[in-house]
Structures are given as C-alpha cells and as structure tokens.
Design a protein around this motif. Structure first.
Motif, short mmCIF file in Angstrom:
data_model
loop_
_atom_site.label_atom_id
_atom_site.label_comp_id
_atom_site.label_asym_id
_atom_site.label_seq_id
_atom_site.Cartn_x
_atom_site.Cartn_y
_atom_site.Cartn_z
N THR A 172 0.85 -1.21 0.00
CA THR A 172 0.00 0.00 0.00
C THR A 172 0.87 1.25 0.00
OG1 THR A 172 -1.56 -1.28 1.33
CG2 THR A 172 -2.03 1.06 1.09
N LEU A 173 1.97 1.20 0.75
CA LEU A 173 2.87 2.36 0.77
C LEU A 173 3.49 2.58 -0.61
CD1 LEU A 173 4.49 1.74 4.24
CD2 LEU A 173 3.35 3.86 3.56
N ARG A 174 3.86 1.49 -1.26
CA ARG A 174 4.45 1.62 -2.62
C ARG A 174 3.43 2.21 -3.57
NH1 ARG A 174 8.59 -3.46 -3.63
NH2 ARG A 174 9.95 -2.96 -1.88
N GLU A 175 2.18 1.76 -3.43
CA GLU A 175 1.12 2.28 -4.30
C GLU A 175 0.92 3.78 -4.06
OE1 GLU A 175 -2.97 0.11 -5.30
OE2 GLU A 175 -3.01 1.28 -3.45
N ALA A 176 1.19 4.22 -2.80
CA ALA A 176 1.04 5.64 -2.47
C ALA A 176 2.28 6.45 -2.87
CB ALA A 176 0.76 5.80 -0.98
N ILE A 218 1.29 3.88 11.38
CA ILE A 218 1.99 4.35 10.17
C ILE A 218 2.16 5.86 10.26
CG2 ILE A 218 1.97 4.36 7.63
CD1 ILE A 218 -0.58 2.36 8.25
N ASN A 219 3.40 6.31 10.14
CA ASN A 219 3.65 7.74 10.12
C ASN A 219 3.29 8.25 8.73
OD1 ASN A 219 4.75 7.48 12.71
ND2 ASN A 219 6.80 7.11 11.88
N LEU A 220 2.10 8.82 8.61
CA LEU A 220 1.68 9.29 7.28
C LEU A 220 2.05 10.76 7.09
CD1 LEU A 220 -1.82 7.61 6.75
CD2 LEU A 220 0.35 7.01 5.71
N ASN A 221 1.54 11.64 7.96
CA ASN A 221 1.74 13.08 7.73
C ASN A 221 2.56 13.75 8.82
OD1 ASN A 221 0.28 13.04 5.32
ND2 ASN A 221 -1.66 13.16 6.42
N ALA A 222 3.24 12.97 9.66
CA ALA A 222 4.07 13.57 10.71
C ALA A 222 5.16 14.43 10.06
CB ALA A 222 4.69 12.48 11.56
N ARG A 223 5.46 15.58 10.68
CA ARG A 223 6.54 16.45 10.25
C ARG A 223 7.78 16.11 11.09
NH1 ARG A 223 5.96 17.13 5.90
NH2 ARG A 223 7.80 18.44 6.05
N ARG A 242 7.74 11.83 0.44
CA ARG A 242 7.27 12.13 -0.93
C ARG A 242 6.94 13.60 -1.13
NH1 ARG A 242 1.08 10.02 -2.12
NH2 ARG A 242 0.15 11.64 -0.85
N GLY A 243 7.04 14.39 -0.04
CA GLY A 243 6.90 15.83 -0.17
C GLY A 243 5.47 16.33 -0.26
N GLN A 244 4.51 15.47 -0.07
CA GLN A 244 3.12 15.96 0.00
C GLN A 244 2.30 15.07 0.93
OE1 GLN A 244 1.15 15.82 -3.75
NE2 GLN A 244 1.97 13.85 -4.31
N PRO A 245 1.25 15.68 1.55
CA PRO A 245 0.48 14.92 2.55
C PRO A 245 -0.31 13.76 1.95
CG PRO A 245 -0.45 17.11 2.23
CD PRO A 245 0.79 17.06 1.41
N PHE A 251 -5.93 6.24 2.46
CA PHE A 251 -4.86 5.28 2.71
C PHE A 251 -5.37 4.11 3.55
CE2 PHE A 251 -1.31 3.33 4.76
CZ PHE A 251 -0.32 3.33 3.79
N ALA A 252 -6.15 4.43 4.60
CA ALA A 252 -6.67 3.36 5.48
C ALA A 252 -7.53 2.40 4.67
CB ALA A 252 -7.45 3.97 6.63
N ALA A 253 -8.41 2.94 3.83
CA ALA A 253 -9.32 2.08 3.06
C ALA A 253 -8.52 1.19 2.10
CB ALA A 253 -10.33 2.93 2.30
N ALA A 254 -7.50 1.77 1.47
CA ALA A 254 -6.68 0.98 0.53
C ALA A 254 -5.92 -0.11 1.29
CB ALA A 254 -5.70 1.90 -0.19
#
Ligand code: BTN
Length: 336
Positions: A172-176, A218-223, A242-245, A251-254
């Motif tokens: 899922t992370l690779r897909e994102a 999962i650290n998704l949008n942490a700065r 990846r430089g964007q939120p 993400f959770a649904a995927a």
C-alpha cells in the motif's frame, strides 16, 4: 464508551458514498432523494449537517450536489464510502484519543467482538511498540489502528499474520508513491528509516487461537518536529519522503482492502505466497546483520526466511541459525 459506527446506518454516509461515486460530476437532488427514499428537503438537511462536519459540498441550481473536500478525519463517515472490504473495518470503533488501540481492541475482543472489527483513533497517549517500547502517536497526523482477527489457525502459526500485514502495508505504501521495504520481521522503512510498525497480540489456548489483535501504526503526515529527538534520525513519514500529505482515510481504506486480500490468500493457500511476497520486498536479505533477541545476539548474513517466518542467518562459522524474534541491525552492506 467508544462510538461504534456501523456502515449502512446513516443517511449522511449514503449521501457521501453517492457523491464520492459521482467524482467531479454533480448528482441531482432528485436522484439523491430517489436513491434514499427521502424528500428533497431532508436531503438538503443532511447535506447541511455534513457541511457542519467539515465536508465541502457544492450546490448548483438545476445540477445538484458535488463533493469538493473531505475533512481529514477517520470516522465511519469518511471511511465507509471508501471501503471495499467484506469484513475489515465494516464495524468501526472510533475515538478521538485512546491510550492504545491494541488495549481497547483486546478488551472488545474479550467481550465478543467479531472478526474484522477495527479500533481507530486520532492519537494514542500510551501507544505500544514492540518489546515494551513506546509508539509515538501525535494527534491528527498519522494512522493508528487495531484489527480484531479470528483466524482458524493453531497458535504457533499466529506470528505469520504479522508478516501478512507487513506485505499488505508495504504494497500500500508503494502504491502511495513511497519507496518502502520491509526490515525483518515487520518494520516498514523508507530510505532506511522506520515509517510503520506492527504489533500483534494473541489470545489462545494450546489448541487454537481465540483472537489476534493486529495493531498497525503508520507515520503518514508527521513532520520532522513531531518526532522526539531520539527518533529524529531513525524515523520518517510518507509525507516527509514524498513531499506531499497523504489523505488518511483513503490510505486506510486501501490498506484494509489489501490486508483482507492477503489474509484471505493466507487462509486459502497458507504461508508460501506470503513468504514469496515478503522476500521480494525485504531489505534485510543478503545483508550482514546483528540480531538482538531477548536472550541472545546472533551475527550473520541474512540468507532466507523459512516457511514459518523465522530468519535464517549464516553465521561466520558457516552454520545456519534460525532466529524467531529480535531487532535487526545492519553491520555492513554486502556487494553483489
Ligand atoms: C513496533 O514497535 O514496530 C510496533 C508499533 C505498533 C504501533 C501500533 S499503533 C496502533 C497499535 N496500538 C498500539 O498501541 N500499538 C500499535
């Protein structure tokens, strides 16, 4: 008490799924009232209450409604329209804040919660990591959830589920758009820094598993400033890399869709396909590593994953050692 939100119940959820399906197109008020069996005024009132929750819904005379923006939250309202799973997340226990989703899920499972129920929260005040560590869980940025699983497995095979989850997570992370890989047994990394972790907890007797709590952070949008200094060099987030939120509900649904697919495959075909996928995404194999376990340390070249998920290490004296648990540290990269 947590809010248990079941998918089919609310008209707001239904309106959101129709608007989500419509994408950029307007859906007429008449079509919505037909689909829902409600008056046009009732549809308008539901749209108003969604707007109060932060949904931006455009209304145009003679054209209808269009969903423009979704608030970045993880309640059933955001998740339900996106879910494509059979069981996973279909019953959602959402809390603004919890000590730990694993602890709450364990209580719910003991009280009889069903396979697939998920506990999700915006922040954890006592997030649990592996081996007694703390999982740093700041509010509103990342994804913290625990799924209650009731697999037909003997207890000794339960650890396989952690690797099933690592494979689904890495995919899922690779897909994102993140260059994620798996570090044995179940750390997920980007550029050598930890981005996600999995903590499975088990309730079983000698014969069978009662339930497994599969906890994923999962650290998704942490700065960078969200990490304490001791993690600054070793942790990262998808947004940093990846430089964007990342839209968290999407993400959770995927992830839950993939996780359910992998759990189904594991139930039907056993560990073999999981092992192959894990090996293809692992960064550990081929490396000279030191594995620190509870009782001992083993150094060697990580040669393979065996058919129960243990790591096979070729030690300097040529023996093959089987390691079941521990933390992997790379000693030096091997060429070729
Ligand atoms: C690790 O140390 O790598 C495992 C981290 C697991 C963290 C997740 S966040 C959701 C769930 N609830 C917890 O308390 N821990 C897991």
């Amino acid at each position: 008490m947590d809010t248990q939100e079941e998918i089919e119940l609310s008209n707001e959820e239904l309106i959101l799924s129709f608007l989500t399906e419509g994408g950029d197109e307007f859906i007429s008020g008449a079509a919505l009232s037909d689909k829902l069996g409600l008056s046009r005024t009732a549809v308008w009132k539901h749209v108003e209450s969604l707007r109060k929750l932060g949904y931006r819904i455009e209304a145009a005379p003679a054209r209808g409604y269009r969903l423009v923006e979704v608030p970045d939250r993880l309640t059933a309202l955001e998740l339900a329209p996106l879910l494509a799973t059979r069981d996973l997340g279909r019953v959602l226990h959402y809390e603004e804040s919890l000590p730990s989703t694993n602890v709450r899920a364990f209580e719910l499972a003991n009280e009889g919660a069903f396979h697939g129920e998920v506990v999700v929260t915006e922040e954890q005040t006592a997030g649990k990591g592996r081996r007694g560590r703390v999982w740093v869980s700041p509010p509103g940025k990342n994804l913290y959830f625990s799924a209650i699983l009731r697999p037909e497995l003997p207890p000794q095979r339960a650890p396989e589920l952690t690797l099933v989850a690592a494979v689904a997570l890495c995919e899922t992370l690779r897909e994102a758009g993140a260059k994620a890989s798996i570090k044995w047994p179940n750390d997920v990394q980007i550029d050598g820094k930890k981005v996600a972790g999995i903590l499975t907890e088990l309730s079983a007797d000698t014969e069978r598993v009662h339930f497994v709590i599969l906890g994923v952070g999962i650290n998704l949008n942490a700065r960078p400033e969200d990490f304490p200094p001791e993690l600054a060099e070793i942790a990262t987030s998808v947004a940093i890399s990846r430089g964007q939120p990342v839209p968290r509900a999407l993400f959770a649904a995927a992830l839950w869709t993939r996780l359910e697919q992998w759990l189904d495959l594991h139930a039907d075909e056993g560990f073999a396909p999981v092992r192959e996928a894990w090996k293809a995404m692992a960064s550990t194999l081929g490396q000279d590593v030191l594995v620190r376990g509870e009782q001992r340390e083993v150094r060697g070249v990580a040669e393979d994953l065996d058919d129960s998920g243990a790591l096979l290490l070729r030690t300097p004296d040529g023996k093959l050692e089987r390691v079941l648990a521990g933390d992997v540290e790379q000693v030096r990269a091997r060429k070729g």
